[in-house]
Motif scaffolding. Structure first.
Motif, PDB file in Angstrom:
ATOM      1  N   GLU A 151     -54.021 -12.913 -20.017  1.00 13.70           N
ATOM      2  CA  GLU A 151     -52.569 -12.798 -20.013  1.00 13.70           C
ATOM      3  C   GLU A 151     -52.122 -11.900 -21.159  1.00 13.70           C
ATOM      4  O   GLU A 151     -52.656 -11.979 -22.269  1.00 13.70           O
ATOM      5  N   VAL A 152     -51.118 -11.054 -20.884  1.00  9.20           N
ATOM      6  CA  VAL A 152     -50.616 -10.082 -21.851  1.00  9.20           C
ATOM      7  C   VAL A 152     -49.158 -10.423 -22.144  1.00  9.20           C
ATOM      8  O   VAL A 152     -48.372 -10.697 -21.237  1.00  9.20           O
ATOM      9  N   LEU A 153     -48.772 -10.386 -23.412  1.00  6.73           N
ATOM     10  CA  LEU A 153     -47.437 -10.792 -23.825  1.00  6.73           C
ATOM     11  C   LEU A 153     -46.472  -9.609 -23.784  1.00  6.73           C
ATOM     12  O   LEU A 153     -46.702  -8.589 -24.437  1.00  6.73           O
ATOM     13  N   ASN A 154     -45.379  -9.732 -23.024  1.00 10.46           N
ATOM     14  CA  ASN A 154     -44.413  -8.633 -22.980  1.00 10.46           C
ATOM     15  C   ASN A 154     -43.322  -8.819 -24.037  1.00 10.46           C
ATOM     16  O   ASN A 154     -43.324  -9.789 -24.800  1.00 10.46           O
ATOM     17  N   ALA A 155     -42.384  -7.883 -24.084  1.00 11.90           N
ATOM     18  CA  ALA A 155     -41.381  -7.878 -25.147  1.00 11.90           C
ATOM     19  C   ALA A 155     -40.437  -9.073 -25.092  1.00 11.90           C
ATOM     20  O   ALA A 155     -39.783  -9.403 -26.077  1.00 11.90           O
ATOM     21  N   ASN A 156     -40.368  -9.734 -23.942  1.00  8.63           N
ATOM     22  CA  ASN A 156     -39.511 -10.913 -23.802  1.00  8.63           C
ATOM     23  C   ASN A 156     -40.239 -12.219 -24.105  1.00  8.63           C
ATOM     24  O   ASN A 156     -39.693 -13.302 -23.887  1.00  8.63           O
ATOM     25  N   GLN A 163     -65.037 -11.795 -11.172  1.00  7.94           N
ATOM     26  CA  GLN A 163     -64.096 -11.963 -10.071  1.00  7.94           C
ATOM     27  C   GLN A 163     -63.757 -13.438  -9.861  1.00  7.94           C
ATOM     28  O   GLN A 163     -64.517 -14.192  -9.256  1.00  7.94           O
ATOM     29  N   THR A 164     -62.627 -13.848 -10.389  1.00  9.74           N
ATOM     30  CA  THR A 164     -62.128 -15.194 -10.158  1.00  9.74           C
ATOM     31  C   THR A 164     -60.867 -15.108  -9.309  1.00  9.74           C
ATOM     32  O   THR A 164     -60.157 -14.104  -9.335  1.00  9.74           O
ATOM     33  N   LYS A 165     -60.613 -16.171  -8.565  1.00  9.89           N
ATOM     34  CA  LYS A 165     -59.451 -16.167  -7.676  1.00  9.89           C
ATOM     35  C   LYS A 165     -58.155 -16.069  -8.462  1.00  9.89           C
ATOM     36  O   LYS A 165     -57.236 -15.323  -8.090  1.00  9.89           O
ATOM     37  N   ASN A 185     -58.070 -20.139 -18.813  1.00 13.82           N
ATOM     38  CA  ASN A 185     -58.831 -20.191 -17.561  1.00 13.82           C
ATOM     39  C   ASN A 185     -58.527 -21.493 -16.823  1.00 13.82           C
ATOM     40  O   ASN A 185     -59.284 -22.457 -16.865  1.00 13.82           O
ATOM     41  N   MET A 186     -57.400 -21.485 -16.100  1.00 15.55           N
ATOM     42  CA  MET A 186     -56.904 -22.695 -15.452  1.00 15.55           C
ATOM     43  C   MET A 186     -57.243 -22.774 -13.966  1.00 15.55           C
ATOM     44  O   MET A 186     -56.817 -23.706 -13.286  1.00 15.55           O
ATOM     45  N   GLY A 187     -58.016 -21.808 -13.437  1.00 14.46           N
ATOM     46  CA  GLY A 187     -58.242 -21.735 -11.998  1.00 14.46           C
ATOM     47  C   GLY A 187     -59.382 -22.560 -11.461  1.00 14.46           C
ATOM     48  O   GLY A 187     -59.641 -22.541 -10.251  1.00 14.46           O
ATOM     49  N   GLY A 188     -60.107 -23.281 -12.328  1.00  9.01           N
ATOM     50  CA  GLY A 188     -61.180 -24.146 -11.850  1.00  9.01           C
ATOM     51  C   GLY A 188     -62.518 -23.459 -11.665  1.00  9.01           C
ATOM     52  O   GLY A 188     -63.480 -24.088 -11.196  1.00  9.01           O
ATOM     53  N   PRO A 217     -65.466 -21.629 -19.572  1.00  9.51           N
ATOM     54  CA  PRO A 217     -65.516 -22.672 -18.537  1.00  9.51           C
ATOM     55  C   PRO A 217     -64.108 -22.994 -18.060  1.00  9.51           C
ATOM     56  O   PRO A 217     -63.122 -22.636 -18.719  1.00  9.51           O
ATOM     57  N   PRO A 218     -63.970 -23.666 -16.945  1.00 13.01           N
ATOM     58  CA  PRO A 218     -62.626 -24.042 -16.487  1.00 13.01           C
ATOM     59  C   PRO A 218     -61.953 -24.972 -17.496  1.00 13.01           C
ATOM     60  O   PRO A 218     -62.574 -25.887 -18.028  1.00 13.01           O
ATOM     61  N   GLN A 219     -60.676 -24.727 -17.763  1.00 15.79           N
ATOM     62  CA  GLN A 219     -59.899 -25.594 -18.643  1.00 15.79           C
ATOM     63  C   GLN A 219     -59.376 -26.777 -17.843  1.00 15.79           C
ATOM     64  O   GLN A 219     -58.789 -26.599 -16.770  1.00 15.79           O
ATOM     65  N   LYS A 220     -59.567 -27.947 -18.376  1.00 14.27           N
ATOM     66  CA  LYS A 220     -59.072 -29.148 -17.719  1.00 14.27           C
ATOM     67  C   LYS A 220     -57.756 -29.628 -18.318  1.00 14.27           C
ATOM     68  O   LYS A 220     -57.103 -30.507 -17.766  1.00 14.27           O
ATOM     69  N   SER A 221     -57.387 -29.061 -19.460  1.00 17.48           N
ATOM     70  CA  SER A 221     -56.175 -29.493 -20.144  1.00 17.48           C
ATOM     71  C   SER A 221     -55.314 -28.288 -20.475  1.00 17.48           C
ATOM     72  O   SER A 221     -55.816 -27.247 -20.913  1.00 17.48           O
ATOM     73  N   ASP A 222     -54.013 -28.447 -20.297  1.00 15.33           N
ATOM     74  CA  ASP A 222     -53.074 -27.372 -20.623  1.00 15.33           C
ATOM     75  C   ASP A 222     -52.958 -27.168 -22.129  1.00 15.33           C
ATOM     76  O   ASP A 222     -52.433 -26.150 -22.579  1.00 15.33           O
TER      77      ASP A 222
END
Length: 363
Positions: A255-260, A248-250, A298-301, A222-227
């Protein structure tokens, strides 16, 4: 600051689970930053169906580079009909809209393989959160399911999957099996490409995948309402490799974590799979291939749905570092696939539900 980051006076770190073990990565910026990826490579997969070995080897070279440098890639032109994917997503959405009591009939805490329904906040890969903000359903290899046409042996005679029995849910099992069968067939083709990418015969892994461990896990975020929330906490996958189909969400949620220590968003694209290396391929390559940390926020609503397919060697298979990745004089452990898999399940699925005198019991 997000829930998976900590900060001292001089450094910031991202925290995650890697191989079931808590870890952290320093966030590097400016002159301290390393060369790394900022997007996922896209690979045209049509050559996986080619009769020309040279073309399959060309594809394997691209796949191998992605596995070494990133651990993820986006598979385009993969050959699985979009209608099948759309129909499965429709069934998944319909399933998660069912009343809670129908879904809870097959609650995953009723089985030692954690198959069936997982309710909101029951998973908790990031201990700093209240739990993973998702609900899911997991099925996998099961010789007692006639759809799989697997031989029943003493080791496979006990049912593993749970399916809802309510008439309102009758659509779900055939829809998931249609998806499962297509993903299984595609994964077997992809396995040969991975072998070629490691300069091995195309059929090198066939002997250890005669009855592979396989899972479909459908998930609703579901959409996340809190960070301070997270859809699923930062982790690596404990299989051979994973194929993910995203709704398909806007806005991206994976998210994938890179070496930095920077989170790289993976934008949903129609008719693509997100493919990632998991722990067993990292193991057999001596860490040369990356089982890369990832998470979902899932922060896009919008409501988000995901359908990962997990592929692993046989449950009784034994794997170790391939000869070309071994260092002289060093000893290498052999790992029984099913035992490692169960250990990871126990870590990732039960610790959050252990309370007081012991684990919750559902009857």
């Amino acid at each position: 600051m997000s829930t998976t980051e900590t900060q001292t006076e001089t450094e910031q770190h991202v925290h995650y689970h890697d191989g079931g073990v808590p870890g952290k990565r320093r966030i590097l910026t400016g002159k301290a930053a390393k060369p790394t990826f900022n997007s996922l490579p896209r690979i045209d997969m049509r050559r996986v169906f080619s009769d020309d070995l040279a073309e399959r080897k060309e594809l394997a070279a691209e796949v191998g580079a992605a596995c070494r440098d990133v651990g993820f890639f986006v598979a385009v032109n993969h050959g699985v009909d979009q209608e099948i994917l759309d129909d499965t997503f429709d069934a998944v959405k319909q399933y998660f809209d069912l009343p809670t009591n129908i879904k809870m009939e097959s609650h995953n805490q009723k089985t030692d393989k954690f198959r069936g329904y997982e309710a909101f906040l029951e998973g908790k890969l990031d201990p700093s959160t209240r739990g993973d903000l998702k609900e899911g359903f997991l099925m996998g290899e099961d010789a007692t399911d006639p759809e799989q046409n697997r031989p029943i042996t003493p080791a496979t005679a006990k049912p593993r999957n749970q399916w809802p029995t309510a008439p309102e849910a009758a659509f779900f099992r055939p829809a998931i099996y249609r998806y499962y069968n297509h993903m299984f067939d595609y994964s077997k083709r992809l396995l040969g490409i991975f072998a070629l990418a490691l300069d091995l015969p195309e059929d090198h892994f066939d002997a250890v995948t005669t009855a592979p461990m396989t899972n479909v896990r459908v998930v609703h975020y579901p959409p996340q309402k809190s960070d301070t929330d997270v859809g699923i906490g930062a982790h690596t996958d404990f299989c051979w490799f994973t194929l993910v189909c995203q709704s398909q969400t806007k806005d991206p949620a994976l998210e994938v974590l890179n070496a930095n220590g920077i989170w790289v968003p993976v934008h949903p694209e129609r008719n693509t799979f997100v493919v990632n290396v998991a722990d067993f391929l990292k193991l057999v390559t001596g860490g040369t291939w990356q089982s890369t940390v990832h998470r979902v926020r899932n922060m896009g609503g919008e409501e988000r749905y995901s359908m990962p397919f997990f592929f692993s060697p046989n449950e009784d298979g034994v794997v170790s570092v391939l000869p070309q990745f071994r260092k002289p004089g060093q000893e290498y452990e052999e790992i029984v696939v099913g035992e490692y898999f169960q250990r990871r399940l126990d870590v990732d699925r039960t610790t959050h539900l252990e309370e007081g005198e012991g684990r919750r019991v559902y009857i």
